[in-house]
Design an enzyme around this catalytic site. Structure first.
Site, PDB file in Angstrom:
ATOM      1  N   GLU A  71       1.150  -1.222  -0.267  1.00  0.00           N
ATOM      2  CA  GLU A  71       0.298   0.193   0.000  1.00  0.00           C
ATOM      3  C   GLU A  71       0.979   0.794  -0.142  1.00  0.00           C
ATOM      4  OE1 GLU A  71      -2.346  -0.161   3.725  1.00  0.00           O
ATOM      5  OE2 GLU A  71      -3.697   2.195   2.686  1.00  0.00           O
ATOM      6  N   LYS A 245      -6.896  -0.743  11.922  1.00  0.00           N
ATOM      7  CA  LYS A 245      -6.488  -1.253  10.484  1.00  0.00           C
ATOM      8  C   LYS A 245      -4.867  -0.170   9.841  1.00  0.00           C
ATOM      9  CE  LYS A 245      -5.573  -0.832   5.702  1.00  0.00           C
ATOM     10  NZ  LYS A 245      -4.564  -0.354   5.410  1.00  0.00           N
ATOM     11  N   ASP A 261       4.689 -15.666  11.781  1.00  0.00           N
ATOM     12  CA  ASP A 261       3.080 -14.921  10.819  1.00  0.00           C
ATOM     13  C   ASP A 261       2.240 -14.660  10.914  1.00  0.00           C
ATOM     14  OD1 ASP A 261       0.703 -16.462  10.499  1.00  0.00           O
ATOM     15  OD2 ASP A 261       1.352 -19.048  11.803  1.00  0.00           O
ATOM     16  N   HIS A 358      -2.088  10.750   1.103  1.00  0.00           N
ATOM     17  CA  HIS A 358      -1.856  10.048   1.598  1.00  0.00           C
ATOM     18  C   HIS A 358      -1.812   9.183  -0.862  1.00  0.00           C
ATOM     19  CE1 HIS A 358      -3.399   5.130   1.125  1.00  0.00           C
ATOM     20  NE2 HIS A 358      -4.635   5.717   0.231  1.00  0.00           N
TER      21      HIS A 358
END
Ligand SMILES: CC(C)(COP(=O)([O-])OP(=O)([O-])OC[C@H]1O[C@@H](n2cnc3c(N)ncnc32)[C@H](O)[C@@H]1OP(=O)([O-])[O-])[C@@H](O)C(=O)NCCC(=O)NCCSC(=O)C[C@@](C)(O)CC(=O)[O-]
Ligand SMILES: NC(=O)C1=CN([C@@H]2O[C@H](COP(=O)(O)OP(=O)(O)OC[C@H]3O[C@@H](n4cnc5c(N)ncnc54)[C@H](O)[C@@H]3O)[C@@H](O)[C@H]2O)C=CC1
Length: 404
Positions: A71, A245, A261, A358
Protein backbone atom coordinates in the site's frame (compact mmCIF):
# COMPACT_ATOMS: atom_id res chain seq x y z
CA UNK A 1 1.35 -44.02 -13.59
CA UNK A 2 0.17 -40.40 -13.59
CA UNK A 3 1.69 -38.24 -10.92
CA UNK A 4 -0.45 -36.60 -8.26
CA UNK A 5 -0.59 -32.80 -8.55
CA UNK A 6 1.70 -32.33 -5.59
CA UNK A 7 4.26 -34.67 -7.16
CA UNK A 8 4.65 -32.42 -10.23
CA UNK A 9 7.56 -30.01 -10.60
CA UNK A 10 6.80 -26.26 -10.55
CA UNK A 11 7.27 -26.20 -14.36
CA UNK A 12 4.89 -29.14 -14.83
CA UNK A 13 2.27 -27.33 -12.73
CA UNK A 14 2.67 -24.19 -14.84
CA UNK A 15 2.51 -26.20 -18.06
CA UNK A 16 -0.85 -27.64 -17.01
CA UNK A 17 -2.26 -24.09 -16.94
CA UNK A 18 -1.71 -23.44 -20.68
CA UNK A 19 -0.16 -20.05 -20.05
CA UNK A 20 1.33 -17.68 -22.60
CA UNK A 21 5.11 -18.10 -22.81
CA UNK A 22 5.71 -14.61 -21.33
CA UNK A 23 3.51 -15.37 -18.29
CA UNK A 24 5.26 -18.72 -17.85
CA UNK A 25 8.67 -17.00 -18.02
CA UNK A 26 7.59 -14.34 -15.51
CA UNK A 27 6.67 -17.07 -13.00
CA UNK A 28 9.87 -19.00 -13.70
CA UNK A 29 12.07 -15.95 -13.21
CA UNK A 30 10.49 -15.27 -9.83
CA UNK A 31 11.59 -18.36 -7.94
CA UNK A 32 13.67 -18.97 -4.81
CA UNK A 33 14.77 -22.61 -4.50
CA UNK A 34 14.28 -22.63 -0.70
CA UNK A 35 10.70 -21.39 -1.09
CA UNK A 36 9.74 -24.52 -3.06
CA UNK A 37 10.53 -26.48 0.10
CA UNK A 38 8.48 -24.25 2.43
CA UNK A 39 4.97 -24.50 0.96
CA UNK A 40 3.12 -27.12 -1.08
CA UNK A 41 2.34 -27.08 -4.83
CA UNK A 42 4.88 -24.25 -5.33
CA UNK A 43 4.93 -22.47 -8.68
CA UNK A 44 6.67 -19.18 -8.02
CA UNK A 45 7.24 -16.36 -5.54
CA UNK A 46 4.72 -13.56 -5.12
CA UNK A 47 6.73 -10.44 -4.58
CA UNK A 48 5.65 -7.62 -2.28
CA UNK A 49 7.53 -4.31 -2.25
CA UNK A 50 9.85 -3.77 0.71
CA UNK A 51 10.93 -0.32 1.92
CA UNK A 52 12.60 1.20 4.95
CA UNK A 53 11.44 2.90 8.07
CA UNK A 54 14.91 4.35 8.17
CA UNK A 55 15.15 5.36 11.83
CA UNK A 56 13.03 4.81 14.92
CA UNK A 57 14.35 5.12 18.46
CA UNK A 58 13.27 2.27 20.74
CA UNK A 59 14.60 2.30 24.31
CA UNK A 60 17.32 4.72 23.26
CA UNK A 61 18.51 2.59 20.31
CA UNK A 62 18.22 3.78 16.70
CA UNK A 63 16.74 0.97 14.57
CA UNK A 64 16.27 0.69 10.80
CA UNK A 65 13.17 -1.34 10.02
CA UNK A 66 12.42 -3.03 6.68
CA UNK A 67 8.69 -3.10 5.89
CA UNK A 68 7.02 -5.32 3.28
CA UNK A 69 3.72 -3.87 2.06
CA UNK A 70 1.74 -3.23 -1.11
CA UNK A 71 0.00 0.00 0.00
CA UNK A 72 1.39 3.41 -1.01
CA UNK A 73 1.93 6.01 1.75
CA UNK A 74 2.28 3.50 4.61
CA UNK A 75 6.08 3.64 4.69
CA UNK A 76 6.12 7.43 4.27
CA UNK A 77 3.66 7.61 7.18
CA UNK A 78 5.78 5.29 9.35
CA UNK A 79 8.80 7.52 8.71
CA UNK A 80 6.69 10.57 9.41
CA UNK A 81 5.41 9.11 12.71
CA UNK A 82 8.90 7.98 13.70
CA UNK A 83 10.32 11.43 12.91
CA UNK A 84 7.81 12.99 15.34
CA UNK A 85 8.47 10.29 17.96
CA UNK A 86 12.26 10.58 17.59
CA UNK A 87 12.04 14.33 18.14
CA UNK A 88 11.06 13.59 21.75
CA UNK A 89 13.62 10.83 22.25
CA UNK A 90 11.73 7.81 20.89
CA UNK A 91 9.50 5.20 22.51
CA UNK A 92 10.01 3.34 25.74
CA UNK A 93 9.18 -0.34 25.34
CA UNK A 94 8.23 -2.72 28.14
CA UNK A 95 8.06 -6.51 28.11
CA UNK A 96 6.71 -9.05 30.59
CA UNK A 97 9.36 -10.71 32.76
CA UNK A 98 9.07 -13.82 30.63
CA UNK A 99 7.13 -14.05 27.36
CA UNK A 100 5.39 -17.36 26.80
CA UNK A 101 2.84 -19.13 24.63
CA UNK A 102 -0.35 -20.78 25.79
CA UNK A 103 -1.38 -24.27 24.71
CA UNK A 104 -4.87 -25.64 25.29
CA UNK A 105 -6.10 -29.11 26.17
CA UNK A 106 -9.86 -28.97 25.72
CA UNK A 107 -12.29 -31.06 27.77
CA UNK A 108 -16.09 -31.34 27.68
CA UNK A 109 -18.62 -32.67 30.18
CA UNK A 110 -16.15 -32.83 33.05
CA UNK A 111 -16.09 -30.93 36.33
CA UNK A 112 -13.21 -28.47 36.56
CA UNK A 113 -12.49 -29.67 40.10
CA UNK A 114 -11.48 -33.12 38.84
CA UNK A 115 -9.05 -31.62 36.32
CA UNK A 116 -7.79 -29.15 38.92
CA UNK A 117 -6.93 -31.93 41.36
CA UNK A 118 -5.34 -33.99 38.61
CA UNK A 119 -3.16 -31.14 37.34
CA UNK A 120 -2.07 -30.19 40.87
CA UNK A 121 -1.12 -33.72 41.82
CA UNK A 122 0.67 -34.49 38.51
CA UNK A 123 2.79 -31.33 38.10
CA UNK A 124 6.11 -33.24 38.09
CA UNK A 125 4.87 -35.79 35.58
CA UNK A 126 3.56 -33.05 33.25
CA UNK A 127 6.89 -31.17 33.46
CA UNK A 128 8.84 -34.37 32.74
CA UNK A 129 6.70 -35.20 29.70
CA UNK A 130 7.29 -31.70 28.28
CA UNK A 131 11.03 -32.02 28.79
CA UNK A 132 11.11 -35.40 27.02
CA UNK A 133 8.93 -34.08 24.16
CA UNK A 134 11.08 -31.04 23.39
CA UNK A 135 14.50 -31.29 25.10
CA UNK A 136 16.08 -28.65 22.80
CA UNK A 137 13.82 -25.88 24.08
CA UNK A 138 14.93 -26.73 27.65
CA UNK A 139 18.58 -26.57 26.53
CA UNK A 140 17.85 -23.01 25.34
CA UNK A 141 16.34 -21.98 28.67
CA UNK A 142 12.65 -22.44 27.80
CA UNK A 143 10.04 -25.12 28.44
CA UNK A 144 6.79 -25.68 30.30
CA UNK A 145 6.33 -23.02 33.01
CA UNK A 146 2.95 -23.90 34.49
CA UNK A 147 -0.36 -25.71 33.94
CA UNK A 148 -3.70 -24.23 35.02
CA UNK A 149 -7.38 -24.92 34.45
CA UNK A 150 -10.00 -22.52 33.14
CA UNK A 151 -13.80 -22.87 33.04
CA UNK A 152 -14.92 -21.92 29.52
CA UNK A 153 -18.64 -22.67 29.88
CA UNK A 154 -20.70 -24.84 32.25
CA UNK A 155 -19.69 -27.93 30.25
CA UNK A 156 -16.26 -26.96 28.87
CA UNK A 157 -12.87 -26.70 30.56
CA UNK A 158 -9.50 -25.71 29.13
CA UNK A 159 -6.27 -26.96 30.69
CA UNK A 160 -3.78 -24.25 29.77
CA UNK A 161 -0.08 -25.01 29.37
CA UNK A 162 2.15 -21.93 29.62
CA UNK A 163 5.31 -22.59 27.62
CA UNK A 164 8.40 -20.44 27.18
CA UNK A 165 9.45 -20.90 23.54
CA UNK A 166 12.46 -18.53 23.75
CA UNK A 167 13.23 -16.99 20.35
CA UNK A 168 10.81 -19.17 18.38
CA UNK A 169 7.23 -18.07 17.73
CA UNK A 170 6.55 -21.48 19.20
CA UNK A 171 3.39 -22.85 17.60
CA UNK A 172 5.03 -26.14 16.66
CA UNK A 173 6.93 -26.38 19.95
CA UNK A 174 3.70 -25.91 21.91
CA UNK A 175 1.74 -28.37 19.77
CA UNK A 176 4.50 -30.99 20.12
CA UNK A 177 4.47 -30.67 23.92
CA UNK A 178 0.66 -30.69 24.09
CA UNK A 179 0.35 -33.83 21.99
CA UNK A 180 2.88 -35.57 24.23
CA UNK A 181 0.94 -34.50 27.35
CA UNK A 182 -2.20 -36.34 26.15
CA UNK A 183 -0.74 -39.60 27.49
CA UNK A 184 -0.88 -38.26 31.07
CA UNK A 185 -4.62 -37.56 30.72
CA UNK A 186 -5.54 -41.00 29.28
CA UNK A 187 -8.11 -41.73 31.99
CA UNK A 188 -10.13 -38.70 30.80
CA UNK A 189 -9.78 -39.72 27.15
CA UNK A 190 -13.50 -39.70 26.35
CA UNK A 191 -13.81 -36.07 27.52
CA UNK A 192 -10.74 -34.75 25.70
CA UNK A 193 -11.75 -33.16 22.37
CA UNK A 194 -8.36 -31.81 21.23
CA UNK A 195 -5.11 -29.99 21.93
CA UNK A 196 -3.72 -26.95 20.13
CA UNK A 197 -1.87 -23.75 20.91
CA UNK A 198 -3.90 -20.61 21.51
CA UNK A 199 -3.25 -17.48 19.47
CA UNK A 200 -4.81 -15.43 22.28
CA UNK A 201 -1.26 -14.67 23.38
CA UNK A 202 -1.86 -12.97 26.71
CA UNK A 203 1.58 -13.99 27.99
CA UNK A 204 3.25 -11.97 25.21
CA UNK A 205 1.85 -8.51 25.80
CA UNK A 206 4.29 -5.77 24.92
CA UNK A 207 3.78 -2.07 25.69
CA UNK A 208 5.28 0.95 23.97
CA UNK A 209 4.87 4.45 25.30
CA UNK A 210 5.81 7.93 24.11
CA UNK A 211 5.50 11.36 25.71
CA UNK A 212 5.01 13.88 22.89
CA UNK A 213 5.21 17.63 23.23
CA UNK A 214 2.37 19.54 21.55
CA UNK A 215 4.88 21.17 19.19
CA UNK A 216 6.13 17.79 18.00
CA UNK A 217 2.69 16.97 16.53
CA UNK A 218 1.92 20.43 15.15
CA UNK A 219 0.43 22.19 18.17
CA UNK A 220 -2.12 21.89 20.95
CA UNK A 221 -5.15 21.83 18.61
CA UNK A 222 -3.80 18.89 16.64
CA UNK A 223 -2.94 17.06 19.87
CA UNK A 224 -6.51 17.59 21.14
CA UNK A 225 -7.96 16.27 17.89
CA UNK A 226 -5.69 13.21 18.02
CA UNK A 227 -7.03 12.49 21.52
CA UNK A 228 -10.64 13.04 20.40
CA UNK A 229 -10.22 10.77 17.37
CA UNK A 230 -8.67 8.06 19.51
CA UNK A 231 -11.40 8.45 22.17
CA UNK A 232 -13.99 7.97 19.43
CA UNK A 233 -12.22 4.78 18.34
CA UNK A 234 -12.23 3.49 21.91
CA UNK A 235 -16.05 3.76 21.87
CA UNK A 236 -17.00 3.02 18.28
CA UNK A 237 -16.15 -0.35 16.68
CA UNK A 238 -16.55 1.18 13.20
CA UNK A 239 -13.83 3.71 13.87
CA UNK A 240 -11.78 1.27 16.02
CA UNK A 241 -11.56 -1.19 13.12
CA UNK A 242 -10.11 1.52 10.88
CA UNK A 243 -7.73 2.90 13.47
CA UNK A 244 -6.48 -0.62 14.20
CA UNK A 245 -6.15 -1.34 10.48
CA UNK A 246 -3.84 1.67 10.38
CA UNK A 247 -1.75 0.22 13.24
CA UNK A 248 -1.53 -3.08 11.40
CA UNK A 249 -0.26 -1.26 8.30
CA UNK A 250 2.98 -0.93 10.24
CA UNK A 251 2.83 -4.04 12.39
CA UNK A 252 1.89 -6.37 9.52
CA UNK A 253 4.59 -4.97 7.24
CA UNK A 254 7.38 -5.71 9.73
CA UNK A 255 5.92 -9.09 10.65
CA UNK A 256 5.82 -10.05 6.96
CA UNK A 257 9.32 -8.72 6.20
CA UNK A 258 10.77 -10.80 9.04
CA UNK A 259 9.15 -14.00 7.71
CA UNK A 260 6.76 -14.25 10.65
CA UNK A 261 3.15 -15.47 10.75
CA UNK A 262 1.08 -12.29 10.30
CA UNK A 263 -2.22 -14.19 10.72
CA UNK A 264 -1.18 -15.11 14.26
CA UNK A 265 -0.23 -11.51 15.11
CA UNK A 266 -3.41 -10.08 13.59
CA UNK A 267 -5.70 -12.64 15.26
CA UNK A 268 -4.16 -12.02 18.68
CA UNK A 269 -4.27 -8.24 18.19
CA UNK A 270 -7.94 -8.19 17.24
CA UNK A 271 -8.86 -10.57 20.08
CA UNK A 272 -7.01 -8.28 22.49
CA UNK A 273 -8.87 -5.27 21.08
CA UNK A 274 -12.12 -7.01 22.08
CA UNK A 275 -11.01 -8.16 25.52
CA UNK A 276 -13.77 -6.36 27.46
CA UNK A 277 -16.50 -7.56 25.08
CA UNK A 278 -16.39 -4.63 22.65
CA UNK A 279 -13.91 -4.10 19.84
CA UNK A 280 -11.90 -0.95 20.67
CA UNK A 281 -8.84 1.00 19.54
CA UNK A 282 -5.64 -0.76 20.58
CA UNK A 283 -3.65 2.46 20.98
CA UNK A 284 -4.40 5.12 23.55
CA UNK A 285 -3.70 8.87 23.23
CA UNK A 286 -4.33 11.17 26.17
CA UNK A 287 -3.31 14.66 27.21
CA UNK A 288 -1.63 14.88 30.59
CA UNK A 289 -0.62 18.40 31.59
CA UNK A 290 1.48 19.71 28.71
CA UNK A 291 2.09 16.39 27.00
CA UNK A 292 0.38 14.10 24.51
CA UNK A 293 0.90 10.57 25.81
CA UNK A 294 0.69 7.69 23.36
CA UNK A 295 0.55 4.11 24.57
CA UNK A 296 0.07 0.82 22.76
CA UNK A 297 -0.17 -2.61 24.38
CA UNK A 298 -0.88 -5.86 22.60
CA UNK A 299 0.40 -9.41 22.22
CA UNK A 300 3.10 -9.90 19.62
CA UNK A 301 3.70 -13.59 18.75
CA UNK A 302 6.83 -13.65 16.65
CA UNK A 303 10.17 -15.41 16.48
CA UNK A 304 13.64 -14.82 15.15
CA UNK A 305 14.20 -18.53 14.51
CA UNK A 306 12.01 -21.46 13.53
CA UNK A 307 8.96 -21.58 11.30
CA UNK A 308 9.99 -20.41 7.83
CA UNK A 309 12.25 -17.63 9.14
CA UNK A 310 15.51 -19.53 8.99
CA UNK A 311 14.60 -21.03 5.61
CA UNK A 312 13.75 -17.74 3.88
CA UNK A 313 16.94 -15.95 2.81
CA UNK A 314 15.15 -12.58 2.73
CA UNK A 315 13.80 -12.90 6.27
CA UNK A 316 17.29 -13.64 7.60
CA UNK A 317 18.68 -10.61 5.75
CA UNK A 318 15.94 -8.40 7.20
CA UNK A 319 16.68 -9.57 10.76
CA UNK A 320 20.38 -8.85 10.11
CA UNK A 321 19.58 -5.29 8.96
CA UNK A 322 17.62 -4.75 12.17
CA UNK A 323 20.50 -6.25 14.20
CA UNK A 324 17.92 -8.21 16.15
CA UNK A 325 19.28 -10.50 18.84
CA UNK A 326 16.05 -11.88 20.36
CA UNK A 327 12.35 -12.36 19.68
CA UNK A 328 11.58 -9.98 22.58
CA UNK A 329 13.60 -7.22 20.96
CA UNK A 330 11.77 -7.82 17.67
CA UNK A 331 8.42 -7.58 19.50
CA UNK A 332 9.26 -4.09 20.78
CA UNK A 333 10.34 -2.82 17.36
CA UNK A 334 7.21 -4.16 15.69
CA UNK A 335 5.01 -2.45 18.25
CA UNK A 336 6.97 0.83 18.07
CA UNK A 337 6.42 0.82 14.30
CA UNK A 338 2.69 0.32 14.92
CA UNK A 339 2.55 3.32 17.26
CA UNK A 340 4.47 5.53 14.79
CA UNK A 341 2.07 4.44 12.04
CA UNK A 342 -0.94 5.24 14.21
CA UNK A 343 0.39 8.67 15.16
CA UNK A 344 1.03 9.63 11.53
CA UNK A 345 -2.46 8.53 10.46
CA UNK A 346 -4.22 10.33 13.34
CA UNK A 347 -2.17 13.46 12.76
CA UNK A 348 -3.04 13.44 9.05
CA UNK A 349 -6.77 13.00 9.80
CA UNK A 350 -6.60 15.70 12.49
CA UNK A 351 -4.84 18.21 10.25
CA UNK A 352 -6.28 18.44 6.77
CA UNK A 353 -7.36 14.89 6.03
CA UNK A 354 -5.72 11.63 4.98
CA UNK A 355 -6.21 12.07 1.24
CA UNK A 356 -3.74 14.91 0.81
CA UNK A 357 -0.69 12.85 1.79
CA UNK A 358 -2.06 9.44 0.89
CA UNK A 359 -3.16 10.35 -2.63
CA UNK A 360 0.12 12.06 -3.40
CA UNK A 361 1.82 8.70 -2.80
CA UNK A 362 -0.93 6.89 -4.71
CA UNK A 363 -0.16 8.82 -7.91
CA UNK A 364 2.79 6.53 -8.71
CA UNK A 365 0.41 3.55 -8.68
CA UNK A 366 -2.14 5.51 -10.72
CA UNK A 367 0.55 6.27 -13.32
CA UNK A 368 1.33 2.54 -13.61
CA UNK A 369 -2.39 1.73 -13.81
CA UNK A 370 -2.84 3.94 -16.88
CA UNK A 371 0.16 2.33 -18.57
CA UNK A 372 3.04 4.76 -17.91
CA UNK A 373 6.51 3.32 -18.49
CA UNK A 374 9.15 3.55 -15.74
CA UNK A 375 10.59 6.71 -17.33
CA UNK A 376 7.12 8.27 -17.76
CA UNK A 377 6.02 7.68 -14.13
CA UNK A 378 7.92 10.61 -12.51
CA UNK A 379 6.87 13.02 -15.31
CA UNK A 380 3.21 12.04 -15.01
CA UNK A 381 3.31 12.14 -11.17
CA UNK A 382 4.78 15.66 -11.26
CA UNK A 383 1.90 16.79 -13.48
CA UNK A 384 -0.73 15.06 -11.31
CA UNK A 385 0.71 16.77 -8.23
CA UNK A 386 -0.20 20.14 -9.72
CA UNK A 387 -3.89 19.26 -9.99
CA UNK A 388 -6.65 19.50 -7.37
CA UNK A 389 -8.78 16.68 -8.85
CA UNK A 390 -7.23 13.49 -10.17
CA UNK A 391 -8.66 10.24 -11.57
CA UNK A 392 -7.74 7.61 -14.17
CA UNK A 393 -9.35 9.54 -17.05
CA UNK A 394 -7.32 12.63 -16.21
CA UNK A 395 -4.16 10.56 -15.75
CA UNK A 396 -4.69 8.79 -19.12
CA UNK A 397 -5.24 12.11 -20.87
CA UNK A 398 -2.09 13.59 -19.32
CA UNK A 399 -0.09 10.51 -20.33
CA UNK A 400 -1.24 10.89 -23.95
CA UNK A 401 -0.16 14.54 -23.87
CA UNK A 402 3.26 13.57 -22.49
CA UNK A 403 3.67 11.08 -25.34
CA UNK A 404 2.87 13.63 -28.09
C1 LIG B 1 2.04 10.98 3.61
C2 LIG B 1 2.65 11.88 4.66
C3 LIG B 1 3.87 11.18 5.27
C4 LIG B 1 3.08 13.17 4.05
O1 LIG B 1 3.51 14.00 5.08
P1 LIG B 1 3.69 15.56 4.95
O2 LIG B 1 3.83 16.10 6.31
O3 LIG B 1 2.66 16.10 4.06
O4 LIG B 1 5.00 15.63 4.14
P2 LIG B 1 6.44 16.10 4.49
O5 LIG B 1 7.06 16.23 3.15
O6 LIG B 1 6.47 17.25 5.43
O7 LIG B 1 7.08 14.83 5.23
C5 LIG B 1 7.08 14.59 6.62
C6 LIG B 1 7.88 13.32 6.86
O8 LIG B 1 7.17 12.19 6.30
C7 LIG B 1 8.11 11.29 5.73
N1 LIG B 1 7.92 11.24 4.28
C8 LIG B 1 7.27 12.14 3.51
N2 LIG B 1 7.30 11.75 2.22
C9 LIG B 1 7.98 10.60 2.17
C10 LIG B 1 8.33 9.72 1.12
N3 LIG B 1 7.98 9.94 -0.16
N4 LIG B 1 9.04 8.63 1.42
C11 LIG B 1 9.39 8.37 2.71
N5 LIG B 1 9.08 9.18 3.75
C12 LIG B 1 8.38 10.27 3.48
C13 LIG B 1 9.49 11.81 6.06
O9 LIG B 1 9.93 11.29 7.30
C14 LIG B 1 9.23 13.29 6.16
O10 LIG B 1 10.18 13.98 6.92
P3 LIG B 1 11.59 14.43 6.24
O11 LIG B 1 12.37 13.19 6.04
O12 LIG B 1 11.24 15.09 4.93
O13 LIG B 1 12.19 15.35 7.24
C15 LIG B 1 1.62 12.22 5.80
O14 LIG B 1 0.54 12.90 5.22
C16 LIG B 1 1.14 11.02 6.53
O15 LIG B 1 1.82 10.50 7.41
N6 LIG B 1 -0.10 10.56 6.23
C17 LIG B 1 -0.66 9.35 6.77
C18 LIG B 1 -0.77 8.36 5.65
C19 LIG B 1 -1.24 7.01 6.08
O16 LIG B 1 -1.52 6.73 7.22
N7 LIG B 1 -1.34 6.13 5.10
C20 LIG B 1 -1.82 4.79 5.29
C21 LIG B 1 -2.95 4.55 4.38
S1 LIG B 1 -4.48 5.10 5.10
C22 LIG B 1 -4.89 3.75 6.11
O17 LIG B 1 -4.74 2.65 5.66
C23 LIG B 1 -5.22 3.79 7.58
C24 LIG B 1 -5.99 4.91 8.19
C25 LIG B 1 -5.36 6.22 7.91
O18 LIG B 1 -7.30 4.90 7.72
C26 LIG B 1 -5.96 4.64 9.70
C27 LIG B 1 -6.86 5.51 10.52
O19 LIG B 1 -7.91 5.92 10.00
O20 LIG B 1 -6.53 5.75 11.71
N1 LIG C 1 -2.12 -21.30 15.22
C1 LIG C 1 -0.90 -20.99 14.78
O1 LIG C 1 -0.47 -19.83 14.92
C2 LIG C 1 -0.05 -22.03 14.15
C3 LIG C 1 1.13 -21.65 13.55
N2 LIG C 1 1.99 -22.59 13.03
C4 LIG C 1 3.25 -22.24 12.40
O2 LIG C 1 4.30 -22.65 13.30
C5 LIG C 1 5.52 -22.02 12.94
C6 LIG C 1 6.25 -21.54 14.18
O3 LIG C 1 6.47 -22.63 15.03
P1 LIG C 1 7.83 -22.70 15.91
O4 LIG C 1 7.56 -23.69 16.98
O5 LIG C 1 8.25 -21.33 16.29
O6 LIG C 1 8.91 -23.18 14.87
P2 LIG C 1 9.71 -24.55 14.75
O7 LIG C 1 8.80 -25.70 14.63
O8 LIG C 1 10.65 -24.38 13.62
O9 LIG C 1 10.46 -24.63 16.14
C7 LIG C 1 11.53 -23.80 16.45
C8 LIG C 1 12.81 -24.58 16.40
O10 LIG C 1 13.92 -23.71 16.51
C9 LIG C 1 14.84 -24.27 17.43
N3 LIG C 1 15.59 -23.14 18.00
C10 LIG C 1 16.85 -22.77 17.65
N4 LIG C 1 17.24 -21.70 18.33
C11 LIG C 1 16.23 -21.36 19.17
C12 LIG C 1 16.03 -20.33 20.11
N5 LIG C 1 16.97 -19.43 20.37
N6 LIG C 1 14.86 -20.26 20.75
C13 LIG C 1 13.88 -21.15 20.49
N7 LIG C 1 13.99 -22.16 19.62
C14 LIG C 1 15.17 -22.28 18.94
C15 LIG C 1 14.00 -25.05 18.44
O11 LIG C 1 14.69 -26.09 19.02
C16 LIG C 1 12.87 -25.56 17.57
O12 LIG C 1 13.18 -26.84 17.11
C17 LIG C 1 5.15 -20.90 12.02
O13 LIG C 1 5.49 -21.27 10.71
C18 LIG C 1 3.63 -20.80 12.17
O14 LIG C 1 3.05 -20.26 11.01
C19 LIG C 1 1.71 -23.91 13.11
C20 LIG C 1 0.54 -24.35 13.70
C21 LIG C 1 -0.47 -23.44 14.19
Amino acid sequence: MTKKYYELTPDERLASLNLKQETMTAFQENRTPQHAQIIENYISDFRVPMGMLHDIIVNGQHVSVPMAIEEPSVIAAANNGAKMINSVGGVKAMLPKRTAMIGQMMFVDMPITVLDDFVLSHQNELLAIAQRAKPTIYQRGGGLLSVTTRQVSPTEVSVDFIIDTQDAMGANIVNTILEAEISAFSKFETHLIGVILSNHALEQIVTVKVNMTFDSVGGHDVAQKIVALNHFAKNDPYRATTENKGLFNGIGAVVLATGNDWRAVEASGHAYASRDGQYRALASWTIQEDQLIGELSMPISVGTVGGAISAMPQAKNVLNIMKITSADELRTIILATGLAQNLAALKAIASGGIQRGHMRMQYRVLALQVGATMSEVPILVAKLNQLKQVDTTIASKLLSEIRK
